[in-house]
Write an enzyme that holds these catalytic residues in place. Structure first.
Site, PDB file in Angstrom:
ATOM      1  N   PRO A   1       0.819  -1.216   0.000  1.00 25.94           N
ATOM      2  CA  PRO A   1       0.000   0.000   0.000  1.00 25.94           C
ATOM      3  C   PRO A   1       0.859   1.276   0.000  1.00 25.94           C
ATOM      4  O   PRO A   1       0.350   2.361  -0.244  1.00 25.94           O
ATOM      5  CB  PRO A   1      -0.830  -0.111   1.284  1.00 25.94           C
ATOM      6  CG  PRO A   1      -0.180  -1.173   2.103  1.00 25.94           C
ATOM      7  CD  PRO A   1       0.591  -2.044   1.183  1.00 25.94           C
TER       8      PRO A   1
ATOM      9  N   GLU B   1       2.220  -8.458   9.098  1.00 29.66           N
ATOM     10  CA  GLU B   1       2.193  -6.985   9.174  1.00 29.66           C
ATOM     11  C   GLU B   1       3.181  -6.353   8.206  1.00 29.66           C
ATOM     12  O   GLU B   1       3.339  -5.137   8.189  1.00 29.66           O
ATOM     13  CB  GLU B   1       2.494  -6.501  10.596  1.00 29.66           C
ATOM     14  CG  GLU B   1       1.621  -7.113  11.678  1.00 29.66           C
ATOM     15  CD  GLU B   1       0.135  -7.014  11.354  1.00 29.66           C
ATOM     16  OE1 GLU B   1      -0.325  -5.895  11.049  1.00 29.66           O
ATOM     17  OE2 GLU B   1      -0.551  -8.052  11.401  1.00 29.66           O
TER      18      GLU B   1
ATOM     19  N   ARG C   1      -2.305  -9.222 -20.570  1.00 24.99           N
ATOM     20  CA  ARG C   1      -3.184  -8.767 -21.664  1.00 24.99           C
ATOM     21  C   ARG C   1      -2.423  -7.957 -22.706  1.00 24.99           C
ATOM     22  O   ARG C   1      -2.870  -7.831 -23.847  1.00 24.99           O
ATOM     23  CB  ARG C   1      -4.311  -7.895 -21.115  1.00 24.99           C
ATOM     24  CG  ARG C   1      -5.262  -8.584 -20.173  1.00 24.99           C
ATOM     25  CD  ARG C   1      -6.227  -7.588 -19.561  1.00 24.99           C
ATOM     26  NE  ARG C   1      -6.951  -6.823 -20.587  1.00 24.99           N
ATOM     27  CZ  ARG C   1      -7.944  -7.309 -21.299  1.00 24.99           C
ATOM     28  NH1 ARG C   1      -8.367  -8.527 -21.110  1.00 24.99           N
ATOM     29  NH2 ARG C   1      -8.541  -6.570 -22.208  1.00 24.99           N
TER      30      ARG C   1
ATOM     31  N   ASP D   1      -9.406  -0.837 -25.531  1.00 23.47           N
ATOM     32  CA  ASP D   1      -9.846  -0.917 -24.144  1.00 23.47           C
ATOM     33  C   ASP D   1      -9.910   0.451 -23.490  1.00 23.47           C
ATOM     34  O   ASP D   1      -9.210   1.371 -23.870  1.00 23.47           O
ATOM     35  CB  ASP D   1      -8.897  -1.796 -23.322  1.00 23.47           C
ATOM     36  CG  ASP D   1      -9.180  -3.270 -23.534  1.00 23.47           C
ATOM     37  OD1 ASP D   1     -10.231  -3.587 -24.128  1.00 23.47           O
ATOM     38  OD2 ASP D   1      -8.348  -4.083 -23.120  1.00 23.47           O
TER      39      ASP D   1
HETATM   40  C1  58G Z   1       0.271  -2.764   6.096  1.00 25.47           C
HETATM   41  C2  58G Z   1      -0.225  -4.030   6.297  1.00 25.47           C
HETATM   42  C3  58G Z   1       1.290  -2.562   5.195  1.00 25.47           C
HETATM   43  C4  58G Z   1      -0.645  -4.572  -1.286  1.00 25.47           C
HETATM   44  C5  58G Z   1       0.289  -5.108   5.592  1.00 25.47           C
HETATM   45  C6  58G Z   1       1.814  -3.643   4.475  1.00 25.47           C
HETATM   46  C7  58G Z   1      -0.295  -5.421  -0.264  1.00 25.47           C
HETATM   47  C8  58G Z   1      -2.437  -3.775   0.024  1.00 25.47           C
HETATM   48  C9  58G Z   1      -1.732  -3.738  -1.147  1.00 25.47           C
HETATM   49  C10 58G Z   1       1.328  -4.905   4.669  1.00 25.47           C
HETATM   50  C11 58G Z   1      -1.043  -5.408   0.908  1.00 25.47           C
HETATM   51  C12 58G Z   1      -2.128  -2.808  -2.250  1.00 25.47           C
HETATM   52  C13 58G Z   1       1.428  -7.401   4.318  1.00 25.47           C
HETATM   53  C14 58G Z   1       0.219  -7.682   3.485  1.00 25.47           C
HETATM   54  C15 58G Z   1       1.587  -5.984   2.425  1.00 25.47           C
HETATM   55  C16 58G Z   1       1.911  -6.042   3.881  1.00 25.47           C
HETATM   56  C17 58G Z   1       0.401  -6.898   2.222  1.00 25.47           C
HETATM   57  N1  58G Z   1      -2.108  -4.585   1.011  1.00 25.47           N
HETATM   58  N2  58G Z   1      -2.959  -1.821  -1.954  1.00 25.47           N
HETATM   59  N3  58G Z   1      -0.789  -6.172   1.984  1.00 25.47           N
HETATM   60  O1  58G Z   1      -1.675  -2.992  -3.361  1.00 25.47           O
END
Ligand code: 58G
Length: 246
Positions: A89, A116, A154, A169
């Site tokens: 994220p 985490e 794709r 697309d």
């Molecule tokens: C907080 C919690 C930060 C990609 C977990 C990172 C991966 C969302 C996306 C994590 C993801 C996205 C562990 C689980 C990354 C790690 C993974 N969440 N938005 N989670 O692309």
């Protein structure tokens, strides 16, 4: 094109056996290999996670098993210069433009985290780019990696079959795709726009462009704002807006 995925849940990637990606795998346009950090764990319990230094909730993925897994992925295609991607994220927002850039790579190593997150030092040493699917947290990076593989596949030449509709697309032009209709001619109380029945290809093209612009104006004004419309496109959009207001 090669995708190597670093994941504790390789079974999740069997989704790729279906549809467009399934055919691309069968025709060897793409190859997907999974590397499970658990297979590279250093103790007899095959531990891949540990408690965070400094305390706090949850567990953190250990650097070592991940580093060995990435090494193995790189060795599997030794002549390539793989790009190592972490799904997170915290990454840059993945979009069609990113997919178009990444399809030029020969080998992507996609690292899907769990728990985490991952020990920061592993990210520092091994990761070239971080990409995010949007501002939300997933339980693991696997679904994000699958989105990336699907969107990129794709764009691999030949993956969409004989007639290549990727250029038509949504987003490849920066606007939404025109609405589509198929049989029956009348569904409930709704009929197909008559212009599509007439066989006048110039008129059909004009209608579709007008409705692409109109749909983008209605649903994604943020995309429309980024477009530089030419005179003809502006005229079509104004025509759509006028008809919409009435
Ligand atoms: C907080 C919690 C930060 C990609 C977990 C990172 C991966 C969302 C996306 C994590 C993801 C996205 C562990 C689980 C990354 C790690 C993974 N969440 N938005 N989670 O692309």
């Amino acid at each position: 094109m090669w995708f190597s995925v670093i994941t504790l849940f390789p079974e999740m990637f069997s989704i790729l056996d279906y549809g467009i990606s399934g055919r691309a795998l069968k025709e060897e346009l793409i190859k997907v290999n999974c590397f499970n950090p658990r297979d590279f764990a250093q103790n007899k319990h095959r531990t891949v996670d540990d408690r965070p230094y400094g305390g706090g909730p949850g567990m953190v993925m250990m650097a070592e098993p991940l580093q060995f897994a990435i090494s193995a992925a790189k060795k599997a295609l030794p002549q390539s210069k793989p790009l190592v991607i972490h799904l997170s994220p915290q990454g840059k927002r993945f979009d069609q433009r990113a997919a178009e850039k990444l399809v030029a790579e020969e080998h992507l190593v996609l690292m899907a985290g769990r728990y985490e997150g991952i020990d920061e030092r592993l990210l520092q040493k091994e990761v070239d780019e971080e990409w995010s699917m949007g501002d939300y947290i997933l339980s693991g990076g696997e679904l994000a990696a699958l989105c990336m593989i699907d969107a990129i596949t794709r764009l691999v030449p030949g993956a969409l079959g004989s007639f290549d509709s990727a250029a038509l697309d949504t987003f490849s032009s920066g606007m939404l795709k025109y609405s589509q209709y198929t049989r029956p001619l009348v569904f409930d109380d709704l009929t197909v726009p008559p212009v599509l029945m007439g066989g006048n290809h110039k008129e059909i093209e004009r209608f579709r462009l007008k409705h692409s612009l109109g749909k983008t104006w209605l649903k994604r004004p943020d995309l429309l704002a980024k477009l530089e419309l030419d005179k003809y496109q502006l005229e079509l959009l104004l025509e759509f807006i006028e008809e919409y207001d009435r």
